[in-house]
Design an enzyme around this catalytic site. Structure first.
Site, PDB file in Angstrom:
ATOM      1  N   SER A  17      51.530  30.816  47.221  1.00 49.40           N
ATOM      2  CA  SER A  17      52.598  31.605  46.594  1.00 49.40           C
ATOM      3  C   SER A  17      52.728  32.884  47.400  1.00 49.40           C
ATOM      4  O   SER A  17      51.748  33.331  48.026  1.00 49.40           O
ATOM      5  CB  SER A  17      52.190  31.957  45.148  1.00 49.40           C
ATOM      6  OG  SER A  17      52.982  33.011  44.657  1.00 49.40           O
ATOM      7  N   TYR A  39      46.627  35.842  38.636  1.00 46.11           N
ATOM      8  CA  TYR A  39      47.247  34.754  39.403  1.00 46.11           C
ATOM      9  C   TYR A  39      47.174  35.074  40.898  1.00 46.11           C
ATOM     10  O   TYR A  39      46.789  34.227  41.714  1.00 46.11           O
ATOM     11  CB  TYR A  39      48.696  34.607  38.945  1.00 46.11           C
ATOM     12  CG  TYR A  39      49.519  33.590  39.696  1.00 46.11           C
ATOM     13  CD1 TYR A  39      49.356  32.227  39.488  1.00 46.11           C
ATOM     14  CD2 TYR A  39      50.502  34.002  40.608  1.00 46.11           C
ATOM     15  CE1 TYR A  39      50.138  31.293  40.162  1.00 46.11           C
ATOM     16  CE2 TYR A  39      51.286  33.076  41.281  1.00 46.11           C
ATOM     17  CZ  TYR A  39      51.099  31.722  41.062  1.00 46.11           C
ATOM     18  OH  TYR A  39      51.876  30.808  41.729  1.00 46.11           O
TER      19      TYR A  39
HETATM   20  N1  LIG Z   1      57.735  27.853  40.733  1.00 45.44           N
HETATM   21  C1  LIG Z   1      57.532  28.917  41.491  1.00 45.44           C
HETATM   22  O1  LIG Z   1      58.339  29.849  41.511  1.00 45.44           O
HETATM   23  C2  LIG Z   1      56.331  28.980  42.393  1.00 45.44           C
HETATM   24  C3  LIG Z   1      56.321  29.949  43.391  1.00 45.44           C
HETATM   25  C4  LIG Z   1      55.221  30.031  44.234  1.00 45.44           C
HETATM   26  C5  LIG Z   1      54.170  29.156  44.095  1.00 45.44           C
HETATM   27  N2  LIG Z   1      54.195  28.214  43.097  1.00 45.44           N
HETATM   28  C6  LIG Z   1      53.055  27.308  43.004  1.00 45.44           C
HETATM   29  O2  LIG Z   1      53.541  26.006  43.158  1.00 45.44           O
HETATM   30  C7  LIG Z   1      52.663  25.090  42.508  1.00 45.44           C
HETATM   31  C8  LIG Z   1      53.493  24.174  41.626  1.00 45.44           C
HETATM   32  O3  LIG Z   1      54.105  24.963  40.630  1.00 45.44           O
HETATM   33  P1  LIG Z   1      55.453  24.532  39.878  1.00 45.44           P
HETATM   34  O4  LIG Z   1      56.346  25.683  39.898  1.00 45.44           O
HETATM   35  O5  LIG Z   1      55.876  23.209  40.361  1.00 45.44           O
HETATM   36  O6  LIG Z   1      54.880  24.479  38.377  1.00 45.44           O
HETATM   37  P2  LIG Z   1      54.973  23.400  37.221  1.00 45.44           P
HETATM   38  O7  LIG Z   1      56.306  22.763  37.214  1.00 45.44           O
HETATM   39  O8  LIG Z   1      54.492  24.112  36.013  1.00 45.44           O
HETATM   40  O9  LIG Z   1      53.885  22.328  37.672  1.00 45.44           O
HETATM   41  C9  LIG Z   1      52.519  22.638  37.645  1.00 45.44           C
HETATM   42  C10 LIG Z   1      51.750  21.375  37.871  1.00 45.44           C
HETATM   43  O10 LIG Z   1      50.344  21.665  37.825  1.00 45.44           O
HETATM   44  C11 LIG Z   1      49.706  20.667  37.046  1.00 45.44           C
HETATM   45  N3  LIG Z   1      48.481  21.154  36.422  1.00 45.44           N
HETATM   46  C12 LIG Z   1      48.291  22.310  35.760  1.00 45.44           C
HETATM   47  N4  LIG Z   1      47.045  22.374  35.274  1.00 45.44           N
HETATM   48  C13 LIG Z   1      46.426  21.218  35.634  1.00 45.44           C
HETATM   49  C14 LIG Z   1      45.131  20.684  35.413  1.00 45.44           C
HETATM   50  N5  LIG Z   1      44.198  21.343  34.709  1.00 45.44           N
HETATM   51  N6  LIG Z   1      44.839  19.473  35.932  1.00 45.44           N
HETATM   52  C15 LIG Z   1      45.764  18.780  36.621  1.00 45.44           C
HETATM   53  N7  LIG Z   1      47.010  19.239  36.878  1.00 45.44           N
HETATM   54  C16 LIG Z   1      47.327  20.442  36.365  1.00 45.44           C
HETATM   55  C17 LIG Z   1      50.761  20.315  35.991  1.00 45.44           C
HETATM   56  O11 LIG Z   1      50.530  19.031  35.490  1.00 45.44           O
HETATM   57  P3  LIG Z   1      50.237  18.682  33.947  1.00 45.44           P
HETATM   58  O12 LIG Z   1      50.908  19.682  33.110  1.00 45.44           O
HETATM   59  O13 LIG Z   1      50.738  17.282  33.837  1.00 45.44           O
HETATM   60  O14 LIG Z   1      48.775  18.762  33.905  1.00 45.44           O
HETATM   61  C18 LIG Z   1      52.034  20.322  36.820  1.00 45.44           C
HETATM   62  O15 LIG Z   1      52.216  19.069  37.438  1.00 45.44           O
HETATM   63  C19 LIG Z   1      51.658  25.932  41.741  1.00 45.44           C
HETATM   64  O16 LIG Z   1      50.462  25.987  42.471  1.00 45.44           O
HETATM   65  C20 LIG Z   1      52.329  27.308  41.694  1.00 45.44           C
HETATM   66  O17 LIG Z   1      51.369  28.321  41.603  1.00 45.44           O
HETATM   67  C21 LIG Z   1      55.260  28.101  42.253  1.00 45.44           C
END
Ligand SMILES: NC(=O)c1ccc[n+]([C@@H]2O[C@H](COP(=O)([O-])OP(=O)(O)OC[C@H]3O[C@@H](n4cnc5c(N)ncnc54)[C@H](OP(=O)(O)O)[C@@H]3O)[C@@H](O)[C@H]2O)c1
Length: 232
Positions: A132, A145
């Site tokens: 991120s 975070y």
């Molecule tokens: N969206 C943004 O703006 C953004 C920006 C920068 C970085 N990121 C990073 O990108 C990555 C993906 O984020 P996203 O935005 O796609 O979020 P998201 O839609 O909330 O997806 C998060 C994923 O993490 C999984 N997860 C969470 N806890 C878990 C656990 N204990 N065991 C297994 N899986 C788990 C969730 O699966 P389940 O709920 O099915 O467990 C889900 O598939 C993250 O690392 C986030 O920090 C996001």
């Protein structure tokens, strides 16, 4: 293997890699969401396996590793997209939230990578960490975070230094705000109108991962920062 594949960025990466002919095992906790991913892949004529697991649970990780080895054999691409996000000023944020984010954002990718080192060595594989921009510079209200994402950067850098002699490539991607369920909740918490059109889309990051992996083995993208052009 793609973690965080039940939602957002990991879901898009799973579909994109499957479209590129990679045999993908998609994981997350939410089995219904994984099944809907498999259905979408099926509809597009793509093969994609899934296995639900909570990555913070060592036994569930073991089950996942058995499944991935049963399905794919040795893992040659490991994409860490699972992540947890909690807000709160350092003055009042709960330590339990720090523990949770540490478990999902640091310890889980650490142990999973560690357990897949023999596979990655034998395949001269790729590891992609979805980090991120908070892993590069921390804003107010996200110290926990951001600290976990800084740790994730360090993990990736050490891994790269340790594994490049085996031909293993390690890439950290630092996305800005991306239109996913996680970001929608962040907008709600910030009391802002949801504007996905102003954000990165998960497919943008999936394209980047696909292009990165498609480079010849002699070249590796080590770090990549991606911002929405019009920052919301
Ligand atoms: N969206 C943004 O703006 C953004 C920006 C920068 C970085 N990121 C990073 O990108 C990555 C993906 O984020 P996203 O935005 O796609 O979020 P998201 O839609 O909330 O997806 C998060 C994923 O993490 C999984 N997860 C969470 N806890 C878990 C656990 N204990 N065991 C297994 N899986 C788990 C969730 O699966 P389940 O709920 O099915 O467990 C889900 O598939 C993250 O690392 C986030 O920090 C996001």
């Amino acid at each position: 293997m793609v973690t965080g594949a039940s939602s957002g960025i990991g879901r898009a990466i799973s579909l994109r890699l499957a479209r590129d002919g990679v045999r993908v095992l998609a994981t997350g906790r939410n089995e219904q969401a994984l099944k809907s991913l498999v259905k979408e892949a099926d509809g597009a004529g793509l093969a994609l396996d899934h296995f639900p697991a909570d990555l913070t649970d060592a036994d569930e990780q073991s089950g996942l590793l058995d499944a991935v080895h049963g399905c794919l054999g040795a893992v040659s691409v490991l994409v860490h997209s699972a992540g947890a996000y909690r807000r709160g000023q350092l003055a009042g944020a709960r330590v339990a939230d720090l523990d949770l984010q540490f478990a999902v954002n640091v310890q889980a990718p650490y142990t999973l990578t560690q357990r897949l080192i023999p596979d990655l060595r034998s395949t001269s594989g790729d590891v992609v960490f979805v980090n991120s921009t908070q892993g590069l510079a921390a804003s107010a209200g996200v110290s926990q975070y951001a600290a976990t994402k800084h740790a994730l950067r360090a993990m990736a850098d050490s891994l790269r230094a340790e594994m490049s002699s085996n031909g293993v490539r390690v890439c950290s991607i630092y996305p800005g705000r991306t239109a996913t369920p996680m970001q929608e909740k962040i907008f709600q918490a910030e009391d802002r109108t949801w504007r996905p059109d102003c954000l990165l889309w998960p497919d943008d990051l999936a394209d980047i991962v696909a292009h990165t992996l498609a480079l010849p083995a002699r070249a590796q993208v080590t770090e990549l920062t991606v911002w929405p052009t019009h920052r919301p």
